[in-house]
Design a protein around this motif. Structure first.
Motif, PDB file in Angstrom:
ATOM      1  N   SER A   5     -70.552  87.847 122.251  1.00 49.91           N
ATOM      2  CA  SER A   5     -70.287  88.600 121.251  1.00 49.91           C
ATOM      3  C   SER A   5     -71.056  87.873 119.889  1.00 49.91           C
ATOM      4  CB  SER A   5     -68.592  88.718 120.875  1.00 49.91           C
ATOM      5  OG  SER A   5     -68.290  87.525 120.729  1.00 49.91           O
ATOM      6  N   ILE A   6     -71.568  88.757 119.095  1.00 49.29           N
ATOM      7  CA  ILE A   6     -72.345  88.325 118.040  1.00 49.29           C
ATOM      8  C   ILE A   6     -71.728  88.826 116.858  1.00 49.29           C
ATOM      9  CG2 ILE A   6     -74.712  88.362 117.046  1.00 49.29           C
ATOM     10  CD1 ILE A   6     -75.731  88.756 119.862  1.00 49.29           C
ATOM     11  N   LEU A   7     -71.610  87.919 115.670  1.00 43.92           N
ATOM     12  CA  LEU A   7     -71.148  88.497 114.545  1.00 43.92           C
ATOM     13  C   LEU A   7     -72.226  88.366 113.259  1.00 43.92           C
ATOM     14  CD1 LEU A   7     -68.429  89.223 112.356  1.00 43.92           C
ATOM     15  CD2 LEU A   7     -68.512  86.524 112.288  1.00 43.92           C
ATOM     16  N   VAL A   8     -72.310  89.373 112.755  1.00 39.68           N
ATOM     17  CA  VAL A   8     -73.383  89.322 111.664  1.00 39.68           C
ATOM     18  C   VAL A   8     -72.762  89.725 110.274  1.00 39.68           C
ATOM     19  CG1 VAL A   8     -75.466  90.548 110.719  1.00 39.68           C
ATOM     20  CG2 VAL A   8     -74.938  90.698 113.283  1.00 39.68           C
ATOM     21  N   ALA A   9     -72.852  88.699 109.326  1.00 45.24           N
ATOM     22  CA  ALA A   9     -72.560  88.865 108.012  1.00 45.24           C
ATOM     23  C   ALA A   9     -73.548  89.704 106.984  1.00 45.24           C
ATOM     24  CB  ALA A   9     -72.170  87.351 107.481  1.00 45.24           C
ATOM     25  N   THR A  10     -72.953  90.587 106.253  1.00 44.07           N
ATOM     26  CA  THR A  10     -73.942  91.399 105.634  1.00 44.07           C
ATOM     27  C   THR A  10     -73.341  91.147 104.041  1.00 44.07           C
ATOM     28  OG1 THR A  10     -74.864  93.288 105.210  1.00 44.07           O
ATOM     29  CG2 THR A  10     -73.024  93.296 106.060  1.00 44.07           C
ATOM     30  N   ASP A  11     -74.584  91.539 103.041  1.00 42.27           N
ATOM     31  CA  ASP A  11     -74.167  91.527 101.804  1.00 42.27           C
ATOM     32  C   ASP A  11     -75.009  92.881 101.540  1.00 42.27           C
ATOM     33  OD1 ASP A  11     -76.783  90.739 101.696  1.00 42.27           O
ATOM     34  OD2 ASP A  11     -76.234  89.232 100.168  1.00 42.27           O
ATOM     35  N   PHE A  12     -75.397  93.452 102.417  1.00 42.12           N
ATOM     36  CA  PHE A  12     -76.090  94.881 102.439  1.00 42.12           C
ATOM     37  C   PHE A  12     -77.512  94.873 101.785  1.00 42.12           C
ATOM     38  CE2 PHE A  12     -71.561  96.343 102.046  1.00 42.12           C
ATOM     39  CZ  PHE A  12     -71.437  96.827 103.171  1.00 42.12           C
ATOM     40  N   SER A  13     -77.764  93.634 101.721  1.00 44.42           N
ATOM     41  CA  SER A  13     -79.400  93.239 101.165  1.00 44.42           C
ATOM     42  C   SER A  13     -80.529  93.696 102.446  1.00 44.42           C
ATOM     43  CB  SER A  13     -79.498  91.705 100.531  1.00 44.42           C
ATOM     44  OG  SER A  13     -79.282  91.190 101.650  1.00 44.42           O
ATOM     45  N   ARG A  33     -71.390  92.061 122.652  1.00 52.37           N
ATOM     46  CA  ARG A  33     -70.505  92.750 121.573  1.00 52.37           C
ATOM     47  C   ARG A  33     -71.250  92.411 120.307  1.00 52.37           C
ATOM     48  NH1 ARG A  33     -64.470  91.661 119.716  1.00 52.37           N
ATOM     49  NH2 ARG A  33     -64.051  93.233 118.151  1.00 52.37           N
ATOM     50  N   LEU A  34     -71.405  93.412 119.487  1.00 57.02           N
ATOM     51  CA  LEU A  34     -71.854  93.182 118.053  1.00 57.02           C
ATOM     52  C   LEU A  34     -71.031  93.762 116.755  1.00 57.02           C
ATOM     53  CD1 LEU A  34     -74.563  92.219 116.435  1.00 57.02           C
ATOM     54  CD2 LEU A  34     -75.446  94.813 116.673  1.00 57.02           C
ATOM     55  N   ILE A  35     -70.701  92.919 116.022  1.00 55.66           N
ATOM     56  CA  ILE A  35     -69.527  92.705 114.830  1.00 55.66           C
ATOM     57  C   ILE A  35     -70.496  92.808 113.684  1.00 55.66           C
ATOM     58  CG2 ILE A  35     -67.609  92.211 114.113  1.00 55.66           C
ATOM     59  CD1 ILE A  35     -67.180  90.723 117.159  1.00 55.66           C
ATOM     60  N   LEU A  36     -70.369  93.788 112.829  1.00 53.42           N
ATOM     61  CA  LEU A  36     -70.947  93.570 111.402  1.00 53.42           C
ATOM     62  C   LEU A  36     -69.925  93.448 110.426  1.00 53.42           C
ATOM     63  CD1 LEU A  36     -73.591  93.970 109.647  1.00 53.42           C
ATOM     64  CD2 LEU A  36     -73.082  96.488 109.616  1.00 53.42           C
ATOM     65  N   LEU A  37     -69.957  92.340 109.603  1.00 54.30           N
ATOM     66  CA  LEU A  37     -68.773  92.059 108.703  1.00 54.30           C
ATOM     67  C   LEU A  37     -69.415  92.023 107.379  1.00 54.30           C
ATOM     68  CD1 LEU A  37     -66.097  90.515 107.885  1.00 54.30           C
ATOM     69  CD2 LEU A  37     -67.196  88.160 108.210  1.00 54.30           C
ATOM     70  N   MET A  71     -71.435 100.380 103.766  1.00 51.21           N
ATOM     71  CA  MET A  71     -71.466  99.870 105.113  1.00 51.21           C
ATOM     72  C   MET A  71     -72.247 101.183 105.982  1.00 51.21           C
ATOM     73  SD  MET A  71     -70.820  97.514 107.601  1.00 51.21           S
ATOM     74  CE  MET A  71     -69.444  96.518 107.056  1.00 51.21           C
ATOM     75  N   ALA A  72     -71.850 102.315 105.584  1.00 49.20           N
ATOM     76  CA  ALA A  72     -72.274 103.544 106.339  1.00 49.20           C
ATOM     77  C   ALA A  72     -73.790 103.686 105.993  1.00 49.20           C
ATOM     78  CB  ALA A  72     -71.440 104.713 105.987  1.00 49.20           C
ATOM     79  N   ALA A  73     -74.148 103.484 104.772  1.00 39.97           N
ATOM     80  CA  ALA A  73     -75.502 103.792 104.516  1.00 39.97           C
ATOM     81  C   ALA A  73     -76.434 102.484 105.159  1.00 39.97           C
ATOM     82  CB  ALA A  73     -75.901 103.508 102.997  1.00 39.97           C
ATOM     83  N   PHE A  74     -75.923 101.409 105.211  1.00 36.10           N
ATOM     84  CA  PHE A  74     -76.441 100.018 105.844  1.00 36.10           C
ATOM     85  C   PHE A  74     -76.597 100.389 107.222  1.00 36.10           C
ATOM     86  CE2 PHE A  74     -76.560  96.088 108.003  1.00 36.10           C
ATOM     87  CZ  PHE A  74     -77.431  95.167 107.077  1.00 36.10           C
ATOM     88  N   MET A  75     -75.626 100.806 107.780  1.00 37.58           N
ATOM     89  CA  MET A  75     -75.573 101.264 109.342  1.00 37.58           C
ATOM     90  C   MET A  75     -76.943 102.388 109.581  1.00 37.58           C
ATOM     91  SD  MET A  75     -73.852  99.545 111.404  1.00 37.58           S
ATOM     92  CE  MET A  75     -73.084 100.486 112.587  1.00 37.58           C
ATOM     93  N   LYS A  76     -76.645 103.520 108.639  1.00 36.28           N
ATOM     94  CA  LYS A  76     -77.739 104.493 108.884  1.00 36.28           C
ATOM     95  C   LYS A  76     -79.245 103.872 108.749  1.00 36.28           C
ATOM     96  CE  LYS A  76     -78.840 109.106 107.315  1.00 36.28           C
ATOM     97  NZ  LYS A  76     -78.321 110.072 106.251  1.00 36.28           N
ATOM     98  N   GLN A  77     -79.312 103.085 107.922  1.00 41.53           N
ATOM     99  CA  GLN A  77     -80.603 102.346 107.581  1.00 41.53           C
ATOM    100  C   GLN A  77     -81.118 101.554 108.800  1.00 41.53           C
ATOM    101  OE1 GLN A  77     -81.326 100.736 103.807  1.00 41.53           O
ATOM    102  NE2 GLN A  77     -83.453 100.146 104.105  1.00 41.53           N
ATOM    103  N   TRP A  78     -80.253 100.597 109.093  1.00 37.88           N
ATOM    104  CA  TRP A  78     -80.674  99.255 109.944  1.00 37.88           C
ATOM    105  C   TRP A  78     -80.422  99.666 111.364  1.00 37.88           C
ATOM    106  CZ3 TRP A  78     -84.345  96.373 108.114  1.00 37.88           C
ATOM    107  CH2 TRP A  78     -84.346  96.335 106.686  1.00 37.88           C
ATOM    108  N   VAL A 111     -74.673  85.456 112.794  1.00 37.59           N
ATOM    109  CA  VAL A 111     -76.037  85.745 112.549  1.00 37.59           C
ATOM    110  C   VAL A 111     -76.047  86.180 110.790  1.00 37.59           C
ATOM    111  CG1 VAL A 111     -78.396  87.209 112.568  1.00 37.59           C
ATOM    112  CG2 VAL A 111     -77.139  86.746 114.484  1.00 37.59           C
ATOM    113  N   MET A 112     -76.818  85.311 109.970  1.00 42.90           N
ATOM    114  CA  MET A 112     -76.884  85.620 108.884  1.00 42.90           C
ATOM    115  C   MET A 112     -78.116  85.895 107.906  1.00 42.90           C
ATOM    116  SD  MET A 112     -74.021  82.879 107.487  1.00 42.90           S
ATOM    117  CE  MET A 112     -73.710  83.687 106.209  1.00 42.90           C
ATOM    118  N   GLY A 113     -78.493  86.378 106.899  1.00 42.33           N
ATOM    119  CA  GLY A 113     -79.579  86.618 106.389  1.00 42.33           C
ATOM    120  C   GLY A 113     -79.577  85.441 105.246  1.00 42.33           C
ATOM    121  N   GLY A 114     -80.517  85.126 104.618  1.00 43.65           N
ATOM    122  CA  GLY A 114     -80.703  84.298 103.340  1.00 43.65           C
ATOM    123  C   GLY A 114     -80.064  84.590 102.268  1.00 43.65           C
TER     124      GLY A 114
END
Length: 148
Positions: A5-13, A33-37, A71-78, A111-114
């Motif tokens: 399982s992998i957790l990805v933290a997002t600020d939508f950037s 399993r992929l979890i987007l937070l 979140m919906a827009a982020f998922m659609k894009q990425w 997994v996190m972005g900068g």
């Protein structure tokens, strides 16, 4: 090393999008399993509430609705491929919420972005560190930080 399982933290950037893409690749490779937070910052909520003259509950509801749209827009894009993605929107202090959920969900990788300086001054960054740095210090599992 195996990742279930992998957790990805997002600020939508955009940087979060690149991190999410990397996590998707890993999730596909390991059948994980992929979890987007996304975490709504409690301090921002409190300040916005007093600034707007609304109750914290009203502002929280508004911010959650906005985060759901983002979140919906982020998922659609990425989002790419067939990997199923669970999404979570939490409220609190971002680094603490990432750490708590990573432990509660027993994830194998975060997994996190900068996240470095979004909305922060250089002085704050030097003295307080980034969200990613704090998460790295708190968690026993690996944390993959994708630079900007």
């Amino acid at each position: 090393m195996e990742f279930n399982s992998i957790l990805v933290a997002t600020d939508f950037s955009e940087c979060s999008g690149v991190a999410f893409s990397a996590a998707q690749t890993l999730a596909q490779r390991f059948d994980a399993r992929l979890i987007l937070l996304h975490v709504i910052n409690q301090n921002f909520l409190d300040k916005l509430s007093s600034h707007l003259g609304k109750t914290k509950e009203e502002v929280s509801k508004d911010l959650r609705h906005k985060a759901e749209k983002e979140m919906a827009a982020f998922m659609k894009q990425w989002k790419s491929g067939e990997t199923e993605v669970d999404t979570i929107i939490a409220t609190g202090t971002p680094f603490q919420e990432v750490a708590i959920l990573a432990r509660d969900l027993a994830v194998d990788l975060v997994v996190m972005g900068g996240f470095g300086r979004r909305g922060r001054s250089e002085i704050e960054e030097v003295f307080f560190g980034s969200t990613a740095e704090k998460v790295v210090r708190l968690l026993p599992c690996p944390v993959l930080c994708i630079p900007k």
